[in-house]
Design an enzyme around this catalytic site. Structure first.
Site, PDB file in Angstrom:
ATOM      1  CG  HIS A  10     -16.284  52.691 -97.230  1.00 34.89           C
ATOM      2  ND1 HIS A  10     -16.870  53.891 -97.561  1.00 34.89           N
ATOM      3  CD2 HIS A  10     -17.069  51.716 -97.743  1.00 34.89           C
ATOM      4  CE1 HIS A  10     -17.967  53.648 -98.266  1.00 34.89           C
ATOM      5  NE2 HIS A  10     -18.113  52.338 -98.395  1.00 34.89           N
ATOM      6  CG  ASP A  58     -23.305  52.514 -94.992  1.00 35.09           C
ATOM      7  OD1 ASP A  58     -23.267  51.711 -95.942  1.00 35.09           O
ATOM      8  OD2 ASP A  58     -22.816  53.657 -95.066  1.00 35.09           O
TER       9      ASP A  58
END
Length: 534
Positions: free
Chosen positions: A223, A296
């Protein structure tokens, strides 16, 4: 009649050619499915076909703002998939209903619900995280959990759950997977994940194995950056790949591709999600996956290390569905331009669009029915759901040390202390009370906890000490020398109230000790270890 025979023959040929087609799709395959897919597809503009392969995120806290955002996104991007940020379950359901009321093509709702709806909807049952599930020996509980998750997903209008995580957590310092993994043993990870996924898909909710090709041996968070996996090709094939291969061989339906730099897979500094030799070559050509692939989240920093639009590059790498592309407006424009000017991209988008529509049919979206909001929360938080939750927590509690059969404890002969506040540890341990046993609860491991446990053991004066760890098991390695001095050690994996109740039931003999370690903890226990007592 002749036409019907030809159609059936074509259908049989198609099924034969797609022998690896996931079960959730092949079970729905029919002339009606083909007709519906073709009829919808043929009415779509190029922009609408592109929109079908985009999964758009919406904020769930403010319903009116969410509806306005849905209206804008339908008009500009014609999105085919959607998911919501953290918010009340009713908000998720309202957004699902609204998106499907304003879009002329049914919208498939997705969820990041690894440990239940509660991962995104705090007012729903909080099931154990995967590392705790990895300790359960009654694997049918995992199938039962999957079925229950499918039921709860339908209650809020969710069609796809981005679970199970099939990453093999081989790095104790992994900052992003950790408790989200079933553990370090590939066979155990595969077994647990497949049972859960089959439970989900038996309830007509699509499962999605992630994070391909394996996020278990990372020490940074994708992230926030692009993690590098410095494993050899042989290590990847031996450890990371088996759970994905097992999932695919069982005919399960979707895979999510991670943002990782893996030199052994020739990523050359690019994310795996944008490397065709991985997202297509390894996943489809080598493992034979014929299902649907999701990236993702493409707004994760690991997905756009150069801050550039990443929709087209992810499609070219092999993705069917693009989750929240970075710089969406530019990404969408690039996709439209490529669709109109490149035959290869045109073909890719058409194929991905048709696959999306086929999955929507398989999931029942061809005859969409709005979610019933009335009584929804009572149905989600049902007595059955809460009982299943209790059974799962109890089945996972793991006893790794029980010297001289200290456990189970007599509740009238023990006291409990939470470590971390050392002020009166010595007083409690060596006081005038008559209790012969001390239960030391650990919720984190740091210098203060080490000091407190040391003082407790020094002052115990013949009392038996049982340590119960309500934290990720790896942390016990930092106090392994002190655990060795304890009479008993119980691993409870998580600090939530349900884990605390389950642990107390086990150590008091009111529930059997059944769990086995899902990971190894240096100096404390090895994977697979665990003790039972009557």
């Amino acid at each position: 009649m002749k036409k019907a025979i030809i159609s059936l023959a074509l259908m049989a040929t198609t099924i034969l050619l797609n022998a690896k087609m996931p079960a959730i799709l092949s079970q729905a395959y029919s002339p009606e499915m083909t007709q519906w897919v073709d009829s919808v597809f043929n009415k779509l503009t190029p922009e609408e076909r592109i929109g079908q392969i985009i999964n758009k995120m919406f904020e769930a806290d403010n319903i009116e703002a969410a509806k306005a955002a849905v209206d804008e996104a339908v008009a500009k991007y014609h999105f085919g998939w959607a998911y919501c940020s953290i918010g009340p379950a009713q908000h998720h359901a309202i957004i699902a209903n609204y998106a499907n009321s304003v879009s002329r093509v049914p919208v498939a709702m997705t969820l990041d619900g690894e440990w239940g709806l509660a991962m995104r909807m705090p007012d729903t049952p909080r099931f154990p995280k995967n590392m705790m599930l990895g300790a359960i020996q009654d694997e049918e509980l995992l199938y039962e959990f999957g079925k229950e998750m499918a039921r709860e997903c339908h209650e809020v209008g969710v069609n796809v759950n981005f679970a199970p995580v099939v990453d093999v957590n081989s790095n104790p310092l992994n900052p992003i997977i950790g408790l989200r993994s079933y553990g370090e043993n590939p066979d155990n990870v595969a077994a647990k994940a497949i049972l859960y996924a089959k439970g989900l898909e038996s309830g007509r909710v699509l499962s999605c194995a992630k994070h391909f090709p394996g996020h278990g041996d990372t020490d940074t968070d994708s992230h926030k950056t692009l993690p590098t996996v410095n494993r050899s090709y042989e290590q990847i094939m031996a450890s990371d790949m088996p759970p994905f291969a097992a999932y695919i061989n069982q005919g399960l339906g979707a895979v999510m591709v991670a943002h990782l730099d893996i030199p052994a897979l020739n990523t050359a500094g690019r994310p795996t999600s944008q490397t065709r030799s991985v997202a297509h070559g390894l996943l489809r050509d080598s493992l034979g996956f014929e299902g649907i692939t999701f990236t993702d989240g493409l707004k994760m920093l690991g997905a756009h290390p150069n801050d550039e639009p990443n929709g087209l590059v992810s499609l070219l790498a092999g993705a069917d569905v693009l989750i929240n592309p970075h710089r969406l407006e530019q990404s969408f424009a690039e996709l439209v331009m490529a669709y109109n000017n490149r035959s290869d991209v045109h073909a890719m988008i058409d194929a991905a669009c048709k696959k999306t529509l086929a999955y929507k049919y398989a999931l029942g979206l061809n005859s969409y029915k709005p979610v019933n909001i009335d009584g929804m929360m009572e149905r989600i938080n049902s007595p059955y759901a809460l009982d299943l939750c209790r059974r799962m927590y109890e089945a996972a509690i793991t006893v790794v040390k029980n010297d001289n059969d200290v456990l189970p404890l007599d509740a009238d002969d023990c006291m409990t202390v939470a470590l971390g506040d050392a002020d009166n540890i010595e007083k409690i341990a060596g006081g005038n009370d008559n209790a012969g046993n001390i239960v030391a609860a650990v919720f984190d491991v740091n210098d203060e906890v080490r000091r407190a446990l040391s003082l407790l053991l020094d002052g115990a004066k013949g009392k038996k000490v049982t340590i119960v760890a309500f934290t990720i098991p790896y942390k016990l390695a930092d106090i392994a020398d002190l655990v060795a001095r304890c009479d008993a050690c119980v691993v409870a994996y998580e600090a939530v109230e349900s884990a605390q109740f389950a642990a107390m039931k086990v150590i008091s003999g009111n529930a059997p000790a059944l769990g086995r370690m899902s990971v190894s903890v240096e100096g404390v226990a090895k994977v697979g270890e665990g003790l039972s007592f009557k």
